[in-house]
Design an enzyme around this catalytic site. Structure first.
Site, PDB file in Angstrom:
ATOM      1  N   ASP A 291       0.843  -1.199   0.000  1.00  5.19           N
ATOM      2  CA  ASP A 291       0.000   0.000   0.000  1.00  5.19           C
ATOM      3  C   ASP A 291       0.880   1.252   0.000  1.00  5.19           C
ATOM      4  OD1 ASP A 291       0.908   0.449   2.636  1.00  5.19           O
ATOM      5  OD2 ASP A 291      -0.636  -0.898   3.410  1.00  5.19           O
TER       6      ASP A 291
ATOM      7  N   TYR B 263      -0.704  -2.263  12.181  1.00  4.48           N
ATOM      8  CA  TYR B 263       0.518  -2.475  12.961  1.00  4.48           C
ATOM      9  C   TYR B 263       0.273  -2.108  14.417  1.00  4.48           C
ATOM     10  CZ  TYR B 263       2.756  -3.310   8.521  1.00  4.48           C
ATOM     11  OH  TYR B 263       3.084  -3.841   7.298  1.00  4.48           O
TER      12      TYR B 263
END
Ligand SMILES: *[C@@H]1O[C@H](CO)[C@@H](O)[C@H](O)[C@H]1NC(C)=O
Length: 478
Positions: A77, A226
């Site tokens: 991404d 994350y």
């Protein structure tokens, strides 16, 4: 003459036919480093070799009136997530510190890759006093689109931590990255090295002083992407271990001791750092024969006993084809990070003629053998006879989950790219050197763009592989 030529010909064809030739590690090393050029954000330099990429993210930081251009997109991404980016940088630096002498002409490329990240991380740490920027780009908006970084029109939101919204995890990892990189540049650019180290100390102090998980304040901007699932204590130990290595200041030794026992990991990755900290601290127990670090050496060895296939305490699954299997999502990140630790621990063992026990006596050759088997699997010695590094060997992933690689060089808007995402055609742009998430637990690899757990590359998969490849590229003779 004729017969001599014939003999040479016969002999070399016998060799290629019967000797199980190892993969070309020199080529793999070179490609593993080239991959980082495909992940670059910011203005690209004239010597950019992955030429289907162009400058992007040129206003990053402007919404906060700061310059946060540069750095790397983490995977497929267009988001700059500093937590995994900093881990990537730490592992590239560790690879270079341990195996830089074995990298030959690739050493300069390794340094360039590290600096591409540290230039950005320095901006993040110094642009606004009292703040550490920890990412650019709204991940939820980004993930709704399928467009090249060069064309992105999603909000480039800037994220930060501060004393009131702490993030000891991301801050300690950022400090680890800068401290490790400061040693890479010590001999080649001392001014830059000093800047990295002084910034690393400040960021580590911030991590220690203002305790907290960055996910608590940043929530959906970092989770589930994350999220710091394992909390910040592992990063505090890891960051302090890197600062101890860079400074030798007993402050960090005392701090590490004050953290008490760590976890008992059976993996090593962008979220979970104890195993890396143990191996790094073992260097002092083994190479410096410093008894204060005996505990970490024992922890490193009990970690390795959880990995070795024939050990009584092994908790690690292996596929039929022999691949270490830790997770259905991006399994190869675990494999590359763990094999780095195996190789590096073996190096310390060899240097000190050390062996240890897990059931049976373990010598460094056992760790190297396992490491080589994993590396060779990734590079093509597997049931599918394909390499999991793009552009390496004759068969490799063709439909990786990666926006820039999968899209033609034209602007398509947020949703216009999905027709390229959905097609069965191979990606038009070869992201040379990218290692994907890898095969499933049955050694199968469907090569589908929408199966991102298997087909997405990531900077941290490659970063941990660089050092191990350098070791094998130089004949494994460290
Ligand atoms: C941080 O996260 C870890 C893991 O989820 C948790 O155990 C810990 O309590 C959290 N710490 C704080 C201060 O929120």
């Amino acid at each position: 003459m004729t017969s001599l030529f014939f003999l040479v010909f016969l002999f070399s064809s016998l060799l290629t036919q019967y000797v199980d030739a190892s993969p070309n590690y020199v080529d793999a090393l070179s490609k593993s480093l080239l991959f980082f050029q495909g992940q670059r954000s910011g203005p690209l330099p004239p010597d950019q070799k992955i030429s289907w990429r162009a400058s992007s993210g040129l206003s990053d930081g402007s919404s906060a009136n700061v310059d946060l251009t540069g750095g790397y997109y983490d995977a497929g991404d267009n988001v700059k997530f500093n937590f995994p980016m900093a881990f990537t940088t730490t592992m590239l630096s560790w690879s270079t510190l341990e195996y830089g002498d074995q990298m030959g002409p690739e050493l300069k490329n390794a340094r360039v890759n590290i600096r591409w990240a540290t230039d950005y991380l320095l901006k993040c740490a110094t642009a606004t006093p009292g703040k550490l920027y920890v990412g650019v780009g709204d991940p939820n908006a980004d993930h709704k689109c399928w467009e090249r970084p060069e064309d992105m029109d999603t909000p480039r939101t800037v994220y930060s931590v501060s004393s009131s919204n702490p993030g000891s995890d991301v801050a300690a990892e950022t400090a680890a990255a800068m401290a490790a990189a400061s040693m890479v540049f010590r001999e080649v650019d001392s001014e830059y090295s000093i800047l990295l180290l002084s910034t690393a100390k400040n960021v580590m102090q911030f991590a220690i002083q203002y305790i907290g998980n960055y996910s608590d304040s940043l929530s959906s901007s970092v989770c589930p992407f994350y999220c710091s699932y394992s909390g910040y204590k592992d990063e505090l130990m890891w960051g302090a271990a890197w600062l101890l290595k860079a400074t030798n200041d007993p402050y960090y030794k005392n701090y590490i001791e004050s953290l008490g026992g760590g976890g008992q990991p059976d993996s090593f990755n962008w979220d979970s750092k104890y195993a890396g900290a143990y191996v790094l601290l073992s260097q002092r127990a083994l190479l410096n024969r410093d008894g204060n670090y005996e505990l970490y050496k024992q922890e490193a060895e009990s970690f390795i006993c959880k990995i070795l296939p024939n050990s009584p305490s092994s908790s690690t699954h292996y596929t039929q084809g022999g691949l270490m299997y830790k997770s259905p999502q991006s399994n190869l990140q675990h494999v590359t990070a763990i094999t780095f630790l195996l190789t590096t621990y073996a190096k310390y063992m060899k240097a000190t003629q050390h062996t240890f026990y897990c059931g049976n006596s373990v010598n460094p050759e056992a760790l190297i053998t396992l490491s080589k088997q994993q590396v060779d699997y990734i590079l093509g010695e597997n049931p599918k006879k394909m390499s999991y590094m793009v552009g390496f060997g004759s068969k490799f992933p063709m439909r990786i989950h990666h926006r820039a690689s999968s899209l033609p060089s034209k602007s398509l808007g947020c949703g216009g790219g999905f027709k390229y995402y959905e097609t069965q055609n191979p990606n038009p742009n070869i992201l040379t050197g990218a290692i994907v998430g890898g095969p499933d637990q049955n050694d199968k690899y469907p090569d589908r763009r929408d199966g991102y757990g298997l087909s997405e590359p990531a900077t941290y998969i490659n970063a941990a592989f660089v050092g191990t490849l350098a070791y094998f590229a130089s004949g494994g003779s460290v």
